[in-house]
Design an enzyme around this catalytic site. Structure first.
Site, PDB file in Angstrom:
ATOM      1  N   THR A  94      -9.329  -1.721   1.569  1.00  0.00           N
ATOM      2  CA  THR A  94      -8.606  -2.317  -0.092  1.00  0.00           C
ATOM      3  C   THR A  94      -8.826  -3.845  -0.154  1.00  0.00           C
ATOM      4  O   THR A  94      -9.524  -4.343   0.940  1.00  0.00           O
ATOM      5  CB  THR A  94      -7.172  -1.800  -0.096  1.00  0.00           C
ATOM      6  OG1 THR A  94      -6.695  -2.137  -1.278  1.00  0.00           O
ATOM      7  CG2 THR A  94      -6.242  -2.682   0.725  1.00  0.00           C
ATOM      8  N   ASN A 142     -14.487   1.716   0.075  1.00  0.00           N
ATOM      9  CA  ASN A 142     -13.132   1.807   0.243  1.00  0.00           C
ATOM     10  C   ASN A 142     -12.757   3.147   1.535  1.00  0.00           C
ATOM     11  O   ASN A 142     -11.572   3.147   1.794  1.00  0.00           O
ATOM     12  CB  ASN A 142     -12.448   2.477  -1.063  1.00  0.00           C
ATOM     13  CG  ASN A 142     -12.692   3.780  -1.152  1.00  0.00           C
ATOM     14  OD1 ASN A 142     -13.641   4.665  -1.006  1.00  0.00           O
ATOM     15  ND2 ASN A 142     -11.741   4.446  -2.245  1.00  0.00           N
ATOM     16  N   THR A 164       0.929  -1.218   0.197  1.00  0.00           N
ATOM     17  CA  THR A 164       0.108  -0.059   0.072  1.00  0.00           C
ATOM     18  C   THR A 164       0.667   1.215  -0.116  1.00  0.00           C
ATOM     19  O   THR A 164       1.652   1.327   0.728  1.00  0.00           O
ATOM     20  CB  THR A 164      -0.835  -0.074   1.303  1.00  0.00           C
ATOM     21  OG1 THR A 164      -1.820   1.303   1.151  1.00  0.00           O
ATOM     22  CG2 THR A 164      -0.107  -0.008   2.532  1.00  0.00           C
ATOM     23  N   LYS A 216     -13.323  -4.881   0.470  1.00  0.00           N
ATOM     24  CA  LYS A 216     -14.412  -3.775  -0.131  1.00  0.00           C
ATOM     25  C   LYS A 216     -15.775  -3.965  -0.159  1.00  0.00           C
ATOM     26  O   LYS A 216     -16.658  -3.182  -0.005  1.00  0.00           O
ATOM     27  CB  LYS A 216     -13.941  -3.218  -1.571  1.00  0.00           C
ATOM     28  CG  LYS A 216     -12.626  -2.405  -1.521  1.00  0.00           C
ATOM     29  CD  LYS A 216     -12.397  -1.686  -2.891  1.00  0.00           C
ATOM     30  CE  LYS A 216     -11.049  -0.698  -2.551  1.00  0.00           C
ATOM     31  NZ  LYS A 216     -10.909  -0.273  -3.830  1.00  0.00           N
ATOM     32  N   LEU A 227      -6.240   3.577 -15.199  1.00  0.00           N
ATOM     33  CA  LEU A 227      -6.445   3.438 -13.770  1.00  0.00           C
ATOM     34  C   LEU A 227      -5.276   2.882 -13.067  1.00  0.00           C
ATOM     35  O   LEU A 227      -4.879   3.149 -11.871  1.00  0.00           O
ATOM     36  CB  LEU A 227      -7.691   2.634 -13.132  1.00  0.00           C
ATOM     37  CG  LEU A 227      -8.928   2.816 -13.892  1.00  0.00           C
ATOM     38  CD1 LEU A 227     -10.055   2.119 -12.875  1.00  0.00           C
ATOM     39  CD2 LEU A 227      -9.368   4.463 -13.868  1.00  0.00           C
ATOM     40  N   GLU A 244     -25.107   6.188  -0.840  1.00  0.00           N
ATOM     41  CA  GLU A 244     -25.900   5.738  -2.070  1.00  0.00           C
ATOM     42  C   GLU A 244     -24.674   5.428  -2.966  1.00  0.00           C
ATOM     43  O   GLU A 244     -25.047   4.591  -3.955  1.00  0.00           O
ATOM     44  CB  GLU A 244     -26.861   7.051  -2.766  1.00  0.00           C
ATOM     45  CG  GLU A 244     -27.483   6.655  -3.971  1.00  0.00           C
ATOM     46  CD  GLU A 244     -28.414   5.484  -3.909  1.00  0.00           C
ATOM     47  OE1 GLU A 244     -28.829   5.268  -5.127  1.00  0.00           O
ATOM     48  OE2 GLU A 244     -28.593   4.873  -2.654  1.00  0.00           O
TER      49      GLU A 244
END
Length: 286
Positions: free
Chosen positions: A68, A93, A21, A72, A230, A84
């Protein structure tokens, strides 16, 4: 640097494994810059210990924590409330303490949007194409809908998973915006999109010389298109390097990572945080 004492407030990130991480250096850099008595710690929690661990985190007065892989989804039943946004994505997360217990949200949505919102585009005329239909794609779908995009096209390799992916939004406003496609339909979609997003792990280190699409497909993108990956390691990915050779604007996953983290930290601290400091701390990790 923060000196930990008896009044230090605790934040953290839970996952398994957790050694990779990048969140602690990013969050602790911002905390130090703000001069606050907090510390953000990695908290390795195996799936079979999740329920016990969440009760323990409550007992020690942890202020909040990031979530993580692989927790999740599994954490949702252990929370008193989720937003929502988290419900639509189907994943949490970020968690914080409230008077009624733990509340969760998903900051990946707004983290993804942050670098796009500064661009001068009529998003209602943009029909995004998202490569992949896993968990990361879910946050991107919700983000594109929030941005006001037109049709949202999700392309996957496993047809058996594509239809359930769409049906998971059957009772939401996203359902009519979303179209799913097999990979062999990709060529026909690329030439009509101004936003091509890689949500797959293809190209992630150590397979940094892979790309989800080849140059021939990227040649079909209009000049005004954006290629968004991403993945943040390597920087840039092969996908983005190829897009850049064709003059396409590129955005990498580091922007999503730093912005989703900044949004989470603002929730916990209740004040603005120095995003530039967090970005700089992240860049030092590469």
């Amino acid at each position: 640097m923060t000196i930990i004492n008896g009044k230090t407030k605790l934040l953290g990130v839970i996952g398994d494994p957790i050694g990779h991480t990048l969140s602690p250096p990013m969050h602790n850099a911002a905390i130090d810059a703000l001069g606050l008595n907090y510390v953000y710690l990695p908290l390795p929690i195996a799936p079979e210990n999740l329920e016990t661990a969440i009760a323990g985190l409550s007992a020690i007065d942890l202020e909040g924590f990031s979530v993580t892989i692989p927790h999740k989804l599994a954490i949702i039943p252990l929370l008193s409330q989720i937003t929502e946004k988290a419900r639509l994505v189907g994943a949490v997360n970020t968690v914080w303490r409230t008077e009624t217990g733990w509340q969760g949200t998903n900051t990946d949505v707004d983290g993804f949007l942050a670098p796009l919102k500064s661009l001068d585009k009529d998003w209602s005329q943009v029909n995004p194409v998202i490569l992949g239909n896993g968990g990361a794609a879910r946050a991107v779908v919700v983000a594109c809908a929030q941005l006001g995009c037109g049709e949202i096209h999700v392309v996957g390799r496993n047809q058996k998973k594509l239809d359930p992916f769409k049906e998971s939004w059957a009772n939401t406003s996203l359902y009519d915006l979303l179209e799913v496609h097999s990979w062999d339909e990709l060529e026909g979609l690329v030439s009509t999109t101004e936003l091509l997003i890689n949500s797959t792990p293809i190209g992630m280190s150590p397979q940094g010389e892979q790309s989800p699409v080849e140059l021939e497909l990227l040649d079909l993108l209009p000049p005004s298109a954006i290629a968004y990956d991403l993945i943040y390691n390597p920087r840039p990915t092969k996908f983005l390097r190829l897009a850049r050779t064709r003059g396409i604007r590129i955005i990498d996953g580091l922007e999503m990572l730093v912005n989703q983290g900044a949004i989470a930290l603002e929730i916990w601290l209740g004040q603005p945080v120095p995003v530039s400091v967090m970005r700089e701390a992240l860049l030092k990790q590469f």
